[in-house]
Design a protein around this motif. Structure first.
Motif: not given
Length: 269
Positions: A144-150, A161-168, A174-180, A260-266
Motif C-alpha cells: 500500500x505504501x509503495x503505491x504512493x508516489x512518495x 502521500x500523493x501530494x494532494x490537499x483536503x479537509x480533515x 482517503x487514508x482509510x480507502x488506501x488501507x491506512x 474544514x481548512x485544506x491541508x496536506x494529506x499524509x
C-alpha cells in the motif's frame, strides 16, 4: 622223410618179433625203446572258456577282530541352517501369578486451578498462524505504501502521500480507502521523521488527533487518549470554539485548527 619212416617201421617189426612181452602191454618199455621222429601235426582250434570261479566273498566269515581304540572327540564344522519348521500348536494358558506389592507414594501438592491450556500442537499452529498474519500485514502495508508516489518507512510504520490537499474528514476517508489512517506521531523520533517527510511538499499537514467528541479531550483515530503530544505555546486554545482538529507545522509543533481548512494529506500504514 619217407625213407626214415620206412626204416622205423622195419625196426618196429623186428623189435616186436624179438620181444614178445611188449605186446602183452609193457607200454613203458615200448615207449622207452622206440623213439622215432613223427611229423608235426596241424594245431587244433582253441577251446571254450571255462565257467568263472566263485567270488572270494562267498567264503566263510573269518573271526571277529578286536575292538579298536576310541577315536578323538573332535567336533566337526556346523552344518547349514535348515528350513524353518512348522509353527507349533498353541500351548495351554499358564497359571496366574501372585499379585505384586502396591507401594503408595507421598501425596502431591494440591495445585491451583488455572485456565485450560491449549494443546501443544494447537498452540504451535496458532503461533505460526499469528506470525504468518503479521507477515501478511507487513507485506500488505509495504504494497500500500509503495503505491504512493512518495513514502518513507519510520520504525514499524510507513508515511505516504500523493501530494494532494483536503479537509480533515476527506483526509480520513482517503487514508482509510488506501488501507491506512491519518498519520500521528507516537514519539519525538516519529514526530521529527514526519516533519522531514512532509516539509518538502508543504509547511503544514493534518495529524490524526481531534477533540470532536469531547471538547478539550484529544484522542486518536481509535478514540484512545494521546500518550505523546507536542503542543505549541498556548495550544490547544480552541480559537473561536471552532478548532477541533490538529495540524503539525514545519517546526514539529502541534496546533488545534479548523477541520474544514485544506491541508496536506499524509497517511500512515
Amino acid at each position: 622223410m619217407v625213407l626214415t619212416m620206412e626204416l622205423c617201421f622195419i625196426a618196429l617189426l623186428l623189435l616186436l618179433h624179438s620181444s614178445p612181452h611188449i605186446v602183452s602191454g609193457d607200454e613203458s618199455t615200448l615207449s622207452s625203446t622206440l623213439s622215432c621222429p613223427a611229423p608235426a601235426g596241424v594245431p587244433g582250434l582253441p577251446g571254450h572258456n571255462g565257467l568263472p570261479g566263485r567270488d572270494g566273498r562267498d567264503g566263510p566269515d573269518g573271526p571277529k577282530g578286536d575292538k579298536g581304540e576310541p577315536g578323538l572327540g573332535l567336533q566337526g564344522p556346523p552344518g547349514k541352517v535348515g528350513p524353518p519348521g512348522l509353527i507349533g500348536s498353541k500351548g495351554q494358558k499358564g497359571e496366574s501369578g501372585s499379585p505384586g506389592l502396591t507401594v503408595q507414594g507421598p501425596p502431591g501438592q494440591t495445585g491451583t486451578s488455572g485456565e485450560p491450556g491449549i494443546p501443544a500442537d494447537r498452540g504451535l499452529i496458532a503461533s505460526l498462524q499469528s506470525e504468518l498474519d503479521v507477515l501478511k500485514a507487513k507485506m500488505s502495508s509495504i504494497e500500500r505504501a509503495t503505491s504512493f508516489p512518495t513514502f518513507r518507512r519510520v520504525g514499524e510504520r510507513f508515511y505516504a502521500t500523493d501530494g494532494s490537499f483536503a479537509a480533515y474528514n476527506e483526509t480520513v476517508k482517503f487514508c482509510a480507502g488506501a488501507g491506512g489512517r491519518v498519520a500521528l506521531p507516537r514519539s519525538l523520533e516519529e514526530n521529527e521523521a514526519l516533519v522531514k517527510f512532509f516539509t518538502p511538499l508543504s509547511s503544514q499537514a493534518f495529524i490524526g488527533a481531534t477533540d470532536q467528541r469531547v471538547e478539550g479531550r484529544f484522542v486518536d483515530s481509535d478514540g484512545m487518549t494521546l500518550k505523546f503530544t507536542k503542543w505549541g505555546s498556548g495550544q490547544p486554545d480552541d480559537y473561536y470554539d471552532a478548532q477541533d482538529c490538529t495540524i503539525i507545522d514545519k517546526y514539529g509543533m502541534w496546533d488545534d485548527n479548523s477541520c474544514e481548512t485544506s491541508r496536506l494529506i499524509v497517511c500512515e500504514m
